[in-house]
Design an enzyme around this catalytic site. Structure first.
Site, PDB file in Angstrom:
ATOM      1  N   ARG A 199     -17.095  11.275  49.799  1.00 13.63           N
ATOM      2  CA  ARG A 199     -16.867   9.820  49.715  1.00 13.63           C
ATOM      3  C   ARG A 199     -16.957   9.201  51.112  1.00 13.63           C
ATOM      4  O   ARG A 199     -17.490   8.112  51.300  1.00 13.63           O
ATOM      5  CB  ARG A 199     -15.494   9.523  49.101  1.00 13.63           C
ATOM      6  CG  ARG A 199     -15.381   9.885  47.640  1.00 13.63           C
ATOM      7  CD  ARG A 199     -13.981   9.545  47.084  1.00 13.63           C
ATOM      8  NE  ARG A 199     -13.790   8.121  46.894  1.00 13.63           N
ATOM      9  CZ  ARG A 199     -12.742   7.434  47.323  1.00 13.63           C
ATOM     10  NH1 ARG A 199     -11.781   8.035  47.994  1.00 13.63           N
ATOM     11  NH2 ARG A 199     -12.646   6.144  47.089  1.00 13.63           N
ATOM     12  N   LYS A 257       4.809   5.486  19.337  1.00 16.05           N
ATOM     13  CA  LYS A 257       4.099   5.929  18.123  1.00 16.05           C
ATOM     14  C   LYS A 257       2.642   6.268  18.457  1.00 16.05           C
ATOM     15  O   LYS A 257       2.073   7.228  17.942  1.00 16.05           O
ATOM     16  CB  LYS A 257       4.166   4.842  17.041  1.00 16.05           C
ATOM     17  CG  LYS A 257       3.336   5.157  15.784  1.00 16.05           C
ATOM     18  CD  LYS A 257       3.795   6.444  15.121  1.00 16.05           C
ATOM     19  CE  LYS A 257       3.301   6.696  13.713  1.00 16.05           C
ATOM     20  NZ  LYS A 257       1.902   6.618  13.411  1.00 16.05           N
ATOM     21  N   SER A 316       6.294   7.219  11.092  1.00 12.62           N
ATOM     22  CA  SER A 316       5.430   8.385  10.903  1.00 12.62           C
ATOM     23  C   SER A 316       5.945   9.289   9.802  1.00 12.62           C
ATOM     24  O   SER A 316       7.142   9.387   9.566  1.00 12.62           O
ATOM     25  CB  SER A 316       5.332   9.200  12.195  1.00 12.62           C
ATOM     26  OG  SER A 316       4.578  10.367  11.941  1.00 12.62           O
ATOM     27  N   GLU A 357      -0.626  14.128  17.958  1.00 11.77           N
ATOM     28  CA  GLU A 357      -1.049  14.598  16.619  1.00 11.77           C
ATOM     29  C   GLU A 357      -2.537  14.985  16.655  1.00 11.77           C
ATOM     30  O   GLU A 357      -2.925  16.046  16.154  1.00 11.77           O
ATOM     31  CB  GLU A 357      -0.788  13.462  15.632  1.00 11.77           C
ATOM     32  CG  GLU A 357      -1.296  13.650  14.224  1.00 11.77           C
ATOM     33  CD  GLU A 357      -1.090  12.351  13.399  1.00 11.77           C
ATOM     34  OE1 GLU A 357       0.050  11.873  13.312  1.00 11.77           O
ATOM     35  OE2 GLU A 357      -2.094  11.843  12.849  1.00 11.77           O
ATOM     36  N   ARG A 364      -0.162  -9.593  -0.789  1.00 11.52           N
ATOM     37  CA  ARG A 364      -1.138 -10.681  -0.800  1.00 11.52           C
ATOM     38  C   ARG A 364      -1.882 -10.755  -2.134  1.00 11.52           C
ATOM     39  O   ARG A 364      -2.071 -11.811  -2.699  1.00 11.52           O
ATOM     40  CB  ARG A 364      -2.122 -10.506   0.367  1.00 11.52           C
ATOM     41  CG  ARG A 364      -2.818 -11.795   0.740  1.00 11.52           C
ATOM     42  CD  ARG A 364      -3.641 -11.622   1.963  1.00 11.52           C
ATOM     43  NE  ARG A 364      -4.468 -10.419   1.851  1.00 11.52           N
ATOM     44  CZ  ARG A 364      -5.436 -10.093   2.700  1.00 11.52           C
ATOM     45  NH1 ARG A 364      -5.679 -10.863   3.721  1.00 11.52           N
ATOM     46  NH2 ARG A 364      -6.142  -8.996   2.544  1.00 11.52           N
ATOM     47  N   ALA A 386       0.877  -1.180   0.000  1.00 16.02           N
ATOM     48  CA  ALA A 386       0.000   0.000   0.000  1.00 16.02           C
ATOM     49  C   ALA A 386       0.917   1.234   0.000  1.00 16.02           C
ATOM     50  O   ALA A 386       2.137   1.095  -0.141  1.00 16.02           O
ATOM     51  CB  ALA A 386      -0.911  -0.040   1.214  1.00 16.02           C
ATOM     52  N   HIS A 406       2.632   9.564  20.007  1.00 18.87           N
ATOM     53  CA  HIS A 406       2.844  10.519  18.905  1.00 18.87           C
ATOM     54  C   HIS A 406       1.509  10.823  18.223  1.00 18.87           C
ATOM     55  O   HIS A 406       1.156  11.974  17.982  1.00 18.87           O
ATOM     56  CB  HIS A 406       3.839   9.937  17.893  1.00 18.87           C
ATOM     57  CG  HIS A 406       3.819  10.621  16.555  1.00 18.87           C
ATOM     58  ND1 HIS A 406       2.825  10.402  15.619  1.00 18.87           N
ATOM     59  CD2 HIS A 406       4.636  11.549  15.997  1.00 18.87           C
ATOM     60  CE1 HIS A 406       3.046  11.165  14.556  1.00 18.87           C
ATOM     61  NE2 HIS A 406       4.143  11.864  14.759  1.00 18.87           N
ATOM     62  N   ASN A 407       0.756   9.772  17.909  1.00 15.27           N
ATOM     63  CA  ASN A 407      -0.517   9.975  17.214  1.00 15.27           C
ATOM     64  C   ASN A 407      -1.518  10.712  18.100  1.00 15.27           C
ATOM     65  O   ASN A 407      -2.273  11.556  17.621  1.00 15.27           O
ATOM     66  CB  ASN A 407      -1.099   8.639  16.762  1.00 15.27           C
ATOM     67  CG  ASN A 407      -0.476   8.155  15.472  1.00 15.27           C
ATOM     68  OD1 ASN A 407       0.671   8.469  15.175  1.00 15.27           O
ATOM     69  ND2 ASN A 407      -1.206   7.390  14.702  1.00 15.27           N
TER      70      ASN A 407
HETATM   71  C1  6PG Z   1       1.692   9.368  10.957  1.00  9.31           C
HETATM   72  C2  6PG Z   1       0.198   9.370  11.102  1.00  9.31           C
HETATM   73  C3  6PG Z   1      -0.360   8.117  10.541  1.00  9.31           C
HETATM   74  C4  6PG Z   1      -1.821   8.195  10.167  1.00  9.31           C
HETATM   75  C5  6PG Z   1      -2.783   7.929  11.270  1.00  9.31           C
HETATM   76  C6  6PG Z   1      -3.844   8.947  11.412  1.00  9.31           C
HETATM   77  O1  6PG Z   1       2.331   9.459  11.987  1.00  9.31           O
HETATM   78  O2  6PG Z   1       2.179   9.299   9.831  1.00  9.31           O
HETATM   79  O3  6PG Z   1      -0.167   9.471  12.436  1.00  9.31           O
HETATM   80  O4  6PG Z   1      -0.024   7.089  11.403  1.00  9.31           O
HETATM   81  O5  6PG Z   1      -2.133   9.343   9.511  1.00  9.31           O
HETATM   82  O6  6PG Z   1      -3.365   6.691  10.926  1.00  9.31           O
HETATM   83  O7  6PG Z   1      -4.775   8.496  12.298  1.00  9.31           O
HETATM   84  P1  6PG Z   1      -6.333   8.773  12.201  1.00  9.31           P
HETATM   85  O8  6PG Z   1      -6.821   8.109  10.947  1.00  9.31           O
HETATM   86  O9  6PG Z   1      -6.824   8.135  13.432  1.00  9.31           O
HETATM   87  O10 6PG Z   1      -6.510  10.252  12.131  1.00  9.31           O
END
Ligand code: 6PG
Length: 486
Positions: free
Chosen positions: A449, A186, A131, A193, A36, A14, A189-190
């Protein structure tokens, strides 16, 4: 029998897979590829990989036979069951010491499981974050590898060659830690993001709906912001987005439906934060904001029923407003990263991972989606004090917050007055005020509580760890509940 001449094999052609292959080829590594849907292999060799040294394999057996020993095989397949299925088809062709690398956005607990299962079979597993999207994969991504440490010497050269480099040539790739540590980093990181993107969207909403700026003006503001403290990939692409026109010449951004998708890594970050008891509120709000955006039909219906403030556009000093939004964005971003690093610290402790906080900032400094000038400040902070408890206490970051907090508050006040939702700006400010509060109202909460459930409380005038119970109503028993915390 094909000659075992290839340095690495890659399964999954991909977008990310194809671009990583071409990147590896550019750096002098001979790559064997398999997919595949086998026709994709031939298409790739005939088209994108034409004229390169890339070799196509039409079966997993052929791929394995093409590789030098120990074999290095990178999977760029969909996270989840596909990774396990692909590993299962590979296993009969692997030998002890071979290395399987998963470069997808896998859940870190899956990577831990795979690293341990494969170690039992003598196979070295690497779960790595990659990433940077299509362009990053092709020209230099940020790579965050973890898993079986014995694998690192075998993949280090390839990974560090193809990774993005910072100004002094340091690669945005280093060993993160054992088990699922690479995928954990990672994932965070996301999550960050998600936070950065939500913050930018809130700034956009305030400037667009609140101040009435059109796409061309927004392009100018974001281009200007990108020259300063906010200099980052996401601000840069946002400025480009504002300049992009649809076929009829009007701004394309205005034509895009306001419902956001998500693939799960932000949600995982928040789940992990809840599991570890870390207040990662900004990423939480960012995930929920995407969920709210997805309720388009309900929102449209509610917009005709529920009232907002009479005044919907800002009428004061426009330049000052733009600057307060910029400052709010910068301060909120600092809070988001501080929260992300709190999570990393907590997970390192929980899992016994020796995470290098400054090294992680360096890995994110280039190549990845959250790359920014700001990340070198985080690296500096951890270099100055590797044991720093919280980024907010670093001199640079506390200095910015102390200087900008008034403007940040002003932006949030304006958002409330105008009826424009800024959940990430607001939660960041609430966290800031909570974190700097020597005393919070949790004394009352503990009293409640204890009142209804005899859950006990500690006292300000007694040492920590001593628990008290009061018979608040006069008719409760004398037995108190246990004091365990989750
Ligand atoms: C990166 C992105 C990558 C992707 C994510 C986005 O670091 O290159 O984070 O991993 O764009 O899948 O996530 P969402 O589809 O949840 O926004």
């Amino acid at each position: 029998m094909p000659e075992a001449s290839c340095d690495i094999g890659l399964i999954g052609l991909a977008v990310m897979g194809q671009n990583l292959v071409l990147n590896m080829n550019d750096h002098g590594f001979k790559v064997a590829v398999f997919n595949r849907t086998v026709s994709k292999v031939d298409d790739f060799i005939a088209d994108e990989a034409k004229g390169t040294a890339v070799v196509g394999a039409h079966s997993v057996a052929e791929l394995a036979a093409l590789l030098k020993r120990p074999r290095r095989i990178m999977l760029m397949v969909k996270a989840g069951a596909s990774v396990d299925e692909t590993i299962a088809t590979l296993l009969p062709y692997l030998e002890a010491g071979d290395i399987v690398i998963d470069g997808g956005n896998s859940l870190f607990t899956d990577s831990t499981r795979r690293a341990r299962d494969l170690a039992g079979k003598g196979i070295l597993f690497v779960g790595t974050g990659v990433s940077g999207g299509e362009e990053g994969a092709r020209r230099g991504p940020s790579i965050m590898p973890g898993g079986n440490p014995a694998a690192w010497p075998h993949v280090k050269e390839i990974f560090q060659s193809i990774a993005a480099k910072v100004d002094d040539g340091t690669p945005c790739c280093d060993w993160v830690g054992e088990d699922g540590a690479g995928h954990y980093v990672k994932m965070v990181h996301n999550g960050i993001e998600y936070g950065d993107m939500q913050l930018i969207c809130e700034a956009y909403d305030l400037l667009h709906r609140g101040l009435g700026l059109g796409a061309d003006e927004l392009h100018a503001v974001f281009t200007d912001w990108n020259k300063g403290e906010l200099d980052s990939y996401l601000i840069e692409i946002s400025s480009h987005i504002f300049a992009s026109k649809d076929e009829d010449g009007t701004p394309l951004v205005d034509k895009i439906l306001d419902t956001a998708g998500q693939k799960g890594t932000g949600k995982w970050t928040v789940i992990s934060a809840l599991d570890l008891g870390q207040p990662v509120t900004l990423i939480g709000e960012s995930v929920f904001s995407r969920c709210l955006s997805a309720l388009k039909d309900e929102r449209v219906a509610a917009s005709g029923v529920l009232k907002g403030p009479a005044e919907k556009t800002f009428s004061g000093d426009r330049t000052a407003f733009i600057e307060s939004v910029r400052r709010a964005l910068y301060c909120s971003k600092i809070i988001s990263y501080a929260q992300g690093y709190m999570l990393l610290r907590a997970t390192a402790k929980e899992n016994g991972w020796n995470l290098n906080m400054g090294g992680i900032a360096l890995m994110w400094r280039g190549g990845c989606i959250i790359r920014s000038r700001f990340l070198s400040k985080i690296k500096d902070a951890f270099e100055t004090d590797p044991k720093l408890t919280n980024l907010l206490l670093d001199g640079f970051f506390s200095g910015v917050l102390n200087q900008y907090q008034e403007a940040w508050r002003q932006a949030v006040v304006s958002a409330i007055e105008l009826g424009i939702p800024t959940p990430a700006f607001s939660t960041a400010l609430a966290f800031y005020d909570g974190y700097r509060a020597g005393r919070l109202p949790a004394n009352l909460l503990q009293a409640q509580r204890d009142y209804f459930g005899a859950h006990t409380y500690e006292r300000v005038d007694k040492p920590r760890g001593e628990f008290f119970h009061t018979n608040w109503t006069g008719h409760g028993g004398r037995v108190s509940s246990t004091t365990y915390n989750v």
